[in-house]
Scaffold this motif. Sequence first.
Motif, PDB file in Angstrom:
ATOM      1  N   CYS A 163       0.832  -1.204   0.000  1.00  0.00           N
ATOM      2  CA  CYS A 163       0.000   0.000   0.000  1.00  0.00           C
ATOM      3  C   CYS A 163       0.868   1.256   0.000  1.00  0.00           C
ATOM      4  CB  CYS A 163      -0.930  -0.028   1.206  1.00  0.00           C
ATOM      5  SG  CYS A 163      -1.921   1.465   1.421  1.00  0.00           S
ATOM      6  N   LEU A 164       1.857   1.285   0.900  1.00  0.00           N
ATOM      7  CA  LEU A 164       2.726   2.464   0.995  1.00  0.00           C
ATOM      8  C   LEU A 164       3.590   2.634  -0.252  1.00  0.00           C
ATOM      9  CD1 LEU A 164       3.881   2.400   4.735  1.00  0.00           C
ATOM     10  CD2 LEU A 164       1.964   3.620   3.687  1.00  0.00           C
ATOM     11  N   ALA A 165       3.961   1.531  -0.880  1.00  0.00           N
ATOM     12  CA  ALA A 165       4.753   1.624  -2.107  1.00  0.00           C
ATOM     13  C   ALA A 165       3.984   2.371  -3.189  1.00  0.00           C
ATOM     14  CB  ALA A 165       5.133   0.226  -2.595  1.00  0.00           C
ATOM     15  N   GLY A 166       2.693   2.091  -3.283  1.00  0.00           N
ATOM     16  CA  GLY A 166       1.871   2.800  -4.259  1.00  0.00           C
ATOM     17  C   GLY A 166       1.769   4.281  -3.957  1.00  0.00           C
ATOM     18  N   ALA A 200     -13.459   5.512  14.321  1.00  0.00           N
ATOM     19  CA  ALA A 200     -12.683   4.658  13.417  1.00  0.00           C
ATOM     20  C   ALA A 200     -13.571   4.120  12.296  1.00  0.00           C
ATOM     21  CB  ALA A 200     -12.049   3.503  14.181  1.00  0.00           C
ATOM     22  N   SER A 201     -12.955   3.918  11.117  1.00  0.00           N
ATOM     23  CA  SER A 201     -13.676   3.393   9.953  1.00  0.00           C
ATOM     24  C   SER A 201     -13.131   2.019   9.592  1.00  0.00           C
ATOM     25  CB  SER A 201     -13.501   4.336   8.756  1.00  0.00           C
ATOM     26  OG  SER A 201     -13.979   5.627   9.056  1.00  0.00           O
ATOM     27  N   LEU A 202     -14.021   1.121   9.187  1.00  0.00           N
ATOM     28  CA  LEU A 202     -13.635  -0.220   8.784  1.00  0.00           C
ATOM     29  C   LEU A 202     -12.844  -0.166   7.478  1.00  0.00           C
ATOM     30  CD1 LEU A 202     -14.056  -3.359   9.243  1.00  0.00           C
ATOM     31  CD2 LEU A 202     -16.026  -3.131   7.710  1.00  0.00           C
ATOM     32  N   LEU A 203     -11.675  -0.841   7.437  1.00  0.00           N
ATOM     33  CA  LEU A 203     -10.905  -0.893   6.200  1.00  0.00           C
ATOM     34  C   LEU A 203     -11.484  -1.926   5.239  1.00  0.00           C
ATOM     35  CD1 LEU A 203      -7.187  -0.502   7.372  1.00  0.00           C
ATOM     36  CD2 LEU A 203      -8.501   1.033   5.892  1.00  0.00           C
ATOM     37  N   TRP A 204     -11.824  -3.109   5.739  1.00  0.00           N
ATOM     38  CA  TRP A 204     -12.481  -4.131   4.933  1.00  0.00           C
ATOM     39  C   TRP A 204     -13.074  -5.190   5.862  1.00  0.00           C
ATOM     40  CZ3 TRP A 204      -7.051  -3.539   4.462  1.00  0.00           C
ATOM     41  CH2 TRP A 204      -6.305  -4.474   5.182  1.00  0.00           C
ATOM     42  N   ASP A 205     -14.004  -5.951   5.362  1.00  0.00           N
ATOM     43  CA  ASP A 205     -14.569  -7.068   6.115  1.00  0.00           C
ATOM     44  C   ASP A 205     -13.591  -8.230   6.061  1.00  0.00           C
ATOM     45  OD1 ASP A 205     -17.080  -6.003   6.951  1.00  0.00           O
ATOM     46  OD2 ASP A 205     -17.762  -6.154   4.870  1.00  0.00           O
ATOM     47  N   GLU A 206     -13.124  -8.661   7.219  1.00  0.00           N
ATOM     48  CA  GLU A 206     -12.130  -9.725   7.283  1.00  0.00           C
ATOM     49  C   GLU A 206     -12.762 -11.110   7.276  1.00  0.00           C
ATOM     50  OE1 GLU A 206      -9.099 -10.425   7.092  1.00  0.00           O
ATOM     51  OE2 GLU A 206      -7.922  -8.608   7.441  1.00  0.00           O
ATOM     52  N   TYR A 229      -5.696   7.634   0.768  1.00  0.00           N
ATOM     53  CA  TYR A 229      -5.101   6.627  -0.120  1.00  0.00           C
ATOM     54  C   TYR A 229      -5.213   5.231   0.502  1.00  0.00           C
ATOM     55  CZ  TYR A 229      -1.889   4.169  -3.183  1.00  0.00           C
ATOM     56  OH  TYR A 229      -1.355   3.258  -4.068  1.00  0.00           O
ATOM     57  N   ILE A 230      -4.875   5.117   1.798  1.00  0.00           N
ATOM     58  CA  ILE A 230      -4.964   3.815   2.465  1.00  0.00           C
ATOM     59  C   ILE A 230      -6.397   3.305   2.432  1.00  0.00           C
ATOM     60  CG2 ILE A 230      -4.765   2.627   4.691  1.00  0.00           C
ATOM     61  CD1 ILE A 230      -2.415   4.458   5.349  1.00  0.00           C
ATOM     62  N   SER A 231      -7.351   4.195   2.695  1.00  0.00           N
ATOM     63  CA  SER A 231      -8.756   3.793   2.699  1.00  0.00           C
ATOM     64  C   SER A 231      -9.202   3.308   1.319  1.00  0.00           C
ATOM     65  CB  SER A 231      -9.638   4.958   3.160  1.00  0.00           C
ATOM     66  OG  SER A 231      -9.297   5.366   4.473  1.00  0.00           O
ATOM     67  N   GLU A 232      -8.797   4.028   0.271  1.00  0.00           N
ATOM     68  CA  GLU A 232      -9.173   3.637  -1.092  1.00  0.00           C
ATOM     69  C   GLU A 232      -8.470   2.347  -1.501  1.00  0.00           C
ATOM     70  OE1 GLU A 232      -8.273   6.999  -3.502  1.00  0.00           O
ATOM     71  OE2 GLU A 232      -9.757   8.293  -2.508  1.00  0.00           O
ATOM     72  N   TYR A 233      -7.199   2.228  -1.163  1.00  0.00           N
ATOM     73  CA  TYR A 233      -6.432   1.025  -1.497  1.00  0.00           C
ATOM     74  C   TYR A 233      -7.047  -0.196  -0.801  1.00  0.00           C
ATOM     75  CZ  TYR A 233      -2.367  -2.052  -2.104  1.00  0.00           C
ATOM     76  OH  TYR A 233      -1.531  -3.087  -2.439  1.00  0.00           O
ATOM     77  N   ALA A 234      -7.442  -0.016   0.451  1.00  0.00           N
ATOM     78  CA  ALA A 234      -8.062  -1.124   1.179  1.00  0.00           C
ATOM     79  C   ALA A 234      -9.353  -1.569   0.517  1.00  0.00           C
ATOM     80  CB  ALA A 234      -8.324  -0.712   2.629  1.00  0.00           C
ATOM     81  N   GLY A 235     -10.125  -0.599   0.025  1.00  0.00           N
ATOM     82  CA  GLY A 235     -11.374  -0.952  -0.637  1.00  0.00           C
ATOM     83  C   GLY A 235     -11.158  -1.704  -1.952  1.00  0.00           C
ATOM     84  N   GLU A 236     -10.038  -1.381  -2.646  1.00  0.00           N
ATOM     85  CA  GLU A 236      -9.791  -1.998  -3.935  1.00  0.00           C
ATOM     86  C   GLU A 236      -8.931  -3.267  -3.838  1.00  0.00           C
ATOM     87  OE1 GLU A 236      -7.866   1.086  -6.071  1.00  0.00           O
ATOM     88  OE2 GLU A 236      -9.634   2.396  -6.148  1.00  0.00           O
ATOM     89  N   GLU A 237      -7.951  -3.236  -2.923  1.00  0.00           N
ATOM     90  CA  GLU A 237      -6.948  -4.312  -2.881  1.00  0.00           C
ATOM     91  C   GLU A 237      -6.872  -4.987  -1.520  1.00  0.00           C
ATOM     92  OE1 GLU A 237      -5.337  -5.050  -5.553  1.00  0.00           O
ATOM     93  OE2 GLU A 237      -5.841  -3.325  -6.787  1.00  0.00           O
ATOM     94  N   GLY A 238      -7.864  -4.766  -0.657  1.00  0.00           N
ATOM     95  CA  GLY A 238      -7.767  -5.220   0.722  1.00  0.00           C
ATOM     96  C   GLY A 238      -7.402  -6.673   0.905  1.00  0.00           C
ATOM     97  N   LEU A 239      -8.001  -7.549   0.175  1.00  0.00           N
ATOM     98  CA  LEU A 239      -7.749  -8.977   0.352  1.00  0.00           C
ATOM     99  C   LEU A 239      -7.245  -9.578  -0.955  1.00  0.00           C
ATOM    100  CD1 LEU A 239     -10.871 -10.021   2.439  1.00  0.00           C
ATOM    101  CD2 LEU A 239      -8.624  -9.367   3.256  1.00  0.00           C
TER     102      LEU A 239
END
Length: 293
Positions: free
Chosen positions: A112-115, A156-162, A283-293
């Motif tokens: 995520c940080l690399a992006g 706090a906001s959920l990054l993704w459903d685990e 960016y982290i929030s958007e990346y998690a939504g697109e690439e989370g798992l």
Amino acid sequence: MDRPPPPLNYIRSFECAARHLSFTKAAEELGYTQAAISTHIRALEKYVGRDLFVRGTRSIALTEIGEAFLPTLRQALHQIDTATDAIATTSRDRSVIVACPMSLAENWLPACLAGFRSRNPEVEIVVNATIWDHPDDVIADISISVNRNDEVPPGASLLWDETLSLVCSPYAGEDIADGMSVESQAKIVVAGRQEYWGLFGYTLGNPDMDLDGAIRTNATNVALELSANGLGATIALTSLCGTYIERGLLMEPLQVRPKSPWSYYIKMPQGRRSNVAKRLFDYISEYAGEEGL
């Protein structure tokens, strides 16, 4: 100038005492003792060679020289404070501190940080990897925490459903075909996450899995490393297993992923709203939504 200028703390003590017309209130504001304020002002008066205050029994007042001296000093202090704040703000706008659980910081966060860095190479990122969650991190601009769904930090906001994944070494995976074969495997349990085994067992029709004799650890990444070295099967959040599976260190022998009661959440502590922190947060929030798992 033949002699050095007076120390800045003398100037600040005078300005503050003049503003309050009180050595006591100046001491409270600046964090000095009343005696220290008095000493600073006496030293400044000695430096300029004139009295700056008329001292009464219970009150003070500015002398004519003090009245004339004050506006110039106040303007100079304002310029110093403005310049200092501008530099500090510029520094804050180039740097961001992220507090993140060690397991996620080692497995998911780097990509995520690399992006983000590829788009924002000028930004300095400090990753404060945590072992135990601190809901009110005192230094972080962005805080990521892993929480049970009934203990979510305020704001706090959920990054993704685990989901949960059962993983083991590729060699051991050949012997796992169903719930009963999982039962016969050596197990690695993460402290505080024993319920993963019950949830997984329930999904497989074997809710009472025996954990006696299991290897136990307090860190998910340690459990994953132990499993990769053939010491048993473990259950972890799917997001943490991904890099191990991609590298061929672990495999997921059963295509079963129960919903996890634990997930990752992100927040920005109150008062931490620099431009760069907000950009990285988004960016982290958007990346998690697109690439989370």
